[in-house]
Design a protein around this motif. Structure first.
Motif, mmCIF file in Angstrom:
data_model
loop_
_atom_site.group_PDB
_atom_site.id
_atom_site.type_symbol
_atom_site.label_atom_id
_atom_site.label_comp_id
_atom_site.label_asym_id
_atom_site.label_seq_id
_atom_site.Cartn_x
_atom_site.Cartn_y
_atom_site.Cartn_z
ATOM 1 N N THR A 108 0.797 -1.225 0.000
ATOM 2 C CA THR A 108 0.000 0.000 0.000
ATOM 3 C C THR A 108 0.828 1.273 0.000
ATOM 4 O O THR A 108 0.422 2.276 -0.583
ATOM 5 N N GLY A 109 1.972 1.265 0.677
ATOM 6 C CA GLY A 109 2.751 2.483 0.820
ATOM 7 C C GLY A 109 2.214 3.415 1.878
ATOM 8 O O GLY A 109 2.723 4.523 2.071
ATOM 9 N N THR A 110 1.177 3.008 2.580
ATOM 10 C CA THR A 110 0.591 3.843 3.624
ATOM 11 C C THR A 110 0.388 3.012 4.881
ATOM 12 O O THR A 110 0.453 1.787 4.867
ATOM 13 N N GLY A 111 0.121 3.696 5.990
ATOM 14 C CA GLY A 111 -0.202 2.985 7.224
ATOM 15 C C GLY A 111 1.022 2.513 7.984
ATOM 16 O O GLY A 111 2.170 2.759 7.611
ATOM 17 N N SER A 112 0.791 1.802 9.076
ATOM 18 C CA SER A 112 1.863 1.440 9.996
ATOM 19 C C SER A 112 2.879 0.501 9.364
ATOM 20 O O SER A 112 4.040 0.476 9.753
ATOM 21 N N ARG A 113 2.438 -0.304 8.389
ATOM 22 C CA ARG A 113 3.387 -1.261 7.811
ATOM 23 C C ARG A 113 4.552 -0.548 7.129
ATOM 24 O O ARG A 113 5.701 -0.921 7.296
ATOM 25 N N SER A 114 4.269 0.481 6.361
ATOM 26 C CA SER A 114 5.359 1.189 5.689
ATOM 27 C C SER A 114 6.031 2.192 6.614
ATOM 28 O O SER A 114 7.234 2.381 6.560
ATOM 29 N N VAL A 115 5.268 2.854 7.460
ATOM 30 C CA VAL A 115 5.810 3.932 8.284
ATOM 31 C C VAL A 115 6.675 3.404 9.413
ATOM 32 O O VAL A 115 7.716 3.958 9.728
ATOM 33 N N ASN A 170 11.395 4.610 -4.317
ATOM 34 C CA ASN A 170 10.146 3.990 -4.750
ATOM 35 C C ASN A 170 10.081 4.004 -6.282
ATOM 36 O O ASN A 170 10.630 4.896 -6.927
ATOM 37 N N GLU A 171 9.370 3.009 -6.837
ATOM 38 C CA GLU A 171 9.261 2.920 -8.300
ATOM 39 C C GLU A 171 7.786 2.874 -8.708
ATOM 40 O O GLU A 171 7.246 1.828 -9.075
ATOM 41 N N PRO A 172 7.109 4.019 -8.660
ATOM 42 C CA PRO A 172 5.666 4.045 -8.908
ATOM 43 C C PRO A 172 5.261 3.678 -10.324
ATOM 44 O O PRO A 172 4.083 3.386 -10.572
ATOM 45 N N HIS A 173 6.191 3.674 -11.253
ATOM 46 C CA HIS A 173 5.857 3.359 -12.640
ATOM 47 C C HIS A 173 5.676 1.861 -12.877
ATOM 48 O O HIS A 173 5.127 1.464 -13.901
ATOM 49 N N LEU A 174 6.108 1.037 -11.942
ATOM 50 C CA LEU A 174 6.045 -0.408 -12.136
ATOM 51 C C LEU A 174 4.652 -0.938 -11.817
ATOM 52 O O LEU A 174 3.984 -0.464 -10.904
ATOM 53 N N SER A 175 4.233 -1.950 -12.537
ATOM 54 C CA SER A 175 2.870 -2.464 -12.379
ATOM 55 C C SER A 175 2.722 -3.348 -11.148
ATOM 56 O O SER A 175 1.639 -3.432 -10.572
ATOM 57 N N TYR A 176 3.809 -4.008 -10.751
ATOM 58 C CA TYR A 176 3.717 -4.906 -9.606
ATOM 59 C C TYR A 176 3.733 -4.068 -8.338
ATOM 60 O O TYR A 176 4.700 -3.367 -8.038
ATOM 61 N N VAL A 177 2.648 -4.114 -7.560
ATOM 62 C CA VAL A 177 2.399 -3.117 -6.532
ATOM 63 C C VAL A 177 3.488 -3.069 -5.465
ATOM 64 O O VAL A 177 3.857 -1.994 -4.988
ATOM 65 N N GLN A 178 4.035 -4.209 -5.077
ATOM 66 C CA GLN A 178 5.053 -4.178 -4.030
ATOM 67 C C GLN A 178 6.314 -3.452 -4.484
ATOM 68 O O GLN A 178 6.972 -2.783 -3.683
ATOM 69 N N GLU A 179 6.644 -3.564 -5.747
ATOM 70 C CA GLU A 179 7.835 -2.883 -6.253
ATOM 71 C C GLU A 179 7.693 -1.367 -6.201
ATOM 72 O O GLU A 179 8.695 -0.650 -6.210
ATOM 73 N N GLN A 180 6.484 -0.892 -6.137
ATOM 74 C CA GLN A 180 6.277 0.545 -6.099
ATOM 75 C C GLN A 180 6.734 1.155 -4.784
ATOM 76 O O GLN A 180 6.985 2.364 -4.714
ATOM 77 N N HIS A 181 6.852 0.333 -3.722
ATOM 78 C CA HIS A 181 7.060 0.874 -2.379
ATOM 79 C C HIS A 181 8.315 0.352 -1.679
ATOM 80 O O HIS A 181 8.478 0.565 -0.488
ATOM 81 N N TYR A 182 9.220 -0.276 -2.387
ATOM 82 C CA TYR A 182 10.427 -0.806 -1.752
ATOM 83 C C TYR A 182 11.379 0.288 -1.275
ATOM 84 O O TYR A 182 12.211 0.057 -0.401
ATOM 85 N N GLY A 183 11.314 1.471 -1.867
ATOM 86 C CA GLY A 183 12.334 2.489 -1.631
ATOM 87 C C GLY A 183 12.394 3.014 -0.213
ATOM 88 O O GLY A 183 11.436 2.922 0.563
ATOM 89 N N ILE A 184 13.551 3.595 0.110
ATOM 90 C CA ILE A 184 13.677 4.316 1.380
ATOM 91 C C ILE A 184 13.521 5.820 1.144
ATOM 92 O O ILE A 184 13.576 6.606 2.089
ATOM 93 N N TYR A 185 13.327 6.199 -0.140
ATOM 94 C CA TYR A 185 12.934 7.556 -0.495
ATOM 95 C C TYR A 185 11.659 7.484 -1.331
ATOM 96 O O TYR A 185 11.510 6.603 -2.172
ATOM 97 N N LYS A 186 10.736 8.413 -1.081
ATOM 98 C CA LYS A 186 9.478 8.477 -1.822
ATOM 99 C C LYS A 186 9.466 9.747 -2.678
ATOM 100 O O LYS A 186 10.223 10.697 -2.435
#
Length: 354
Positions: free
Chosen positions: A278-285, A315-331
């Motif tokens: 998701t990139g939001t909520g306690s899991r990412s934060v 983060n790689e928001p251009h990728l279709s696979y949702v988890q890959e969008q949020h791996y980064g330590i910078y958004k």
């Protein structure tokens, strides 16, 4: 690691070194901690080289190609990190597809004291339809051509990426036994890796090569050792759900110690990361930060572990696979023009500023 292959399986620093990027310096320091005497019992932290860093895709993926190589290195340096693992697209002549960008990255990394770790993909395995000799020659040609051109750029070489997943028999197999692998495919993969290793070392006599695996696929790496392939470092990929399930299913509290019990070679964790849908909520934060801090501490405390490298910088928001969008330590605050640290990076920057 890109997509969460592990979901398929489920369903069935304090010691940071200030190091020169000189190949000679790196080789001399690393030799202090390599070889058969490097075990949990005998390795000394006093002479240990420890790398801590991040993965990125500066040659070929949008968040990185829109960001200058100098800016990427500056971010890594500002986090107190000293290694950048990068995938390098290479043509049949062993040439990097965007040499000018690699040259800029190398110049910036040298100036900052950051070591570049290239991940060099194997040649096309072509559905494993040829014999082992064919794959050895293909690997050897690529490795030798690459090292002839770039041997002065690098000390460490990551050859191939997660090829254990190409020869595991099925998602129901843990990978901790030889019987869990398709031996025909495995031997062709191993032949290609042997060729790459041998080819690199023709032109770069000081090269340190590594081969990676993930989850409980350590048996894949020990099978490669059993074949007499002379790679130098055990590389491993470890993600948050693996950490949880290793405890639940195998009663393993510290996978770094478990891996040390299986190998005498130095160990590099070349990818660690958190699956975030998701990139939001306690899991990412919160969770990304706690997992990184906990696992990095385990790596620092294990004298056989020489590196831990986070997946990934942006983060790689251009990728279709949702988890890959949020791996980064910078958004991204504005797509590919402005970015901000996520909690792990923000806390680290704050700590280093104190």
């Amino acid at each position: 690691m890109k997509k969460n292959f592990f979901l398929v399986f489920v369903t069935a620093g304090a010691l940071l070194c200030s190091i020169s990027c000189s190949k000679q310096d790196l080789t001399e320091e690393t030799q202090l901690t390599e070889g058969p005497e490097t075990t949990m019992a005998t390795a000394s932290t006093s002479s240990r080289v420890f790398f801590e860093g991040v993965n990125g895709h500066p040659m070929n993926q949008a968040p990185y190609t829109y960001t200058s190589p100098e800016a990427q290195i500056n971010l890594i340096k500002s986090l107190g990190m000293n290694v950048y693992r990068i995938d390098l697209p290479v043509n049949s002549k062993g040439e990097v597809n965007v040499p000018h960008r690699l040259d800029r990255l190398k110049k910036a990394a040298d100036a900052a004291g950051v070591t570049l770790l290239p991940m060099i993909a194997t040649p096309n395995l072509e559905n494993f339809k040829y014999d082992e000799g064919y794959y050895y020659r293909k690997g050897h040609a690529l490795g030798s051509k690459f090292a002839k051109l770039y041997g002065e750029y690098f000390t460490y070489y990551n050859i191939g990426n997660e090829l254990d997943n190409k020869c595991i028999l099925s998602s129901s197999k843990a990978g901790d036994k030889a019987a869990h692998y398709d031996i025909k495919k495995f031997r062709r993969i191993a032949a290609c890796l042997r060729g790459m290793n041998d080819g690199i070392k023709i032109y770069d006599k000081t090269a340190k090569t590594m081969i990676n695996a993930s989850w409980m696929h350590y048996r894949y790496l020990s099978m490669i050792e059993d074949l007499g392939i002379r790679f130098d470092i055990v590389a491993y990929h470890w993600y948050d759900e693996m950490e949880q399930l290793a405890k639940q299913s195998y009663n393993i509290d510290d996978f770094t110690k478990f891996l040390s019990s299986k190998f005498e070679k130095p160990i590099w964790f070349t990818e660690i990361g958190v699956r975030d849908n998701t990139g939001t909520g306690s899991r990412s934060v919160q969770y990304q930060t706690s997992f990184f801090n906990s696992f990095i501490t385990k790596c620092r405390n294990n004298p056989q572990v020489q590196a831990v490298i986070i997946y990934e910088l942006f983060n790689e928001p251009h990728l279709s696979y949702v988890q890959e969008q949020h791996y980064g330590i910078y958004k991204w605050l504005s797509l590919y023009t402005s970015y901000a640290p996520k909690p792990f990076a923000a806390e680290r920057l704050k700590s280093l500023a104190q």
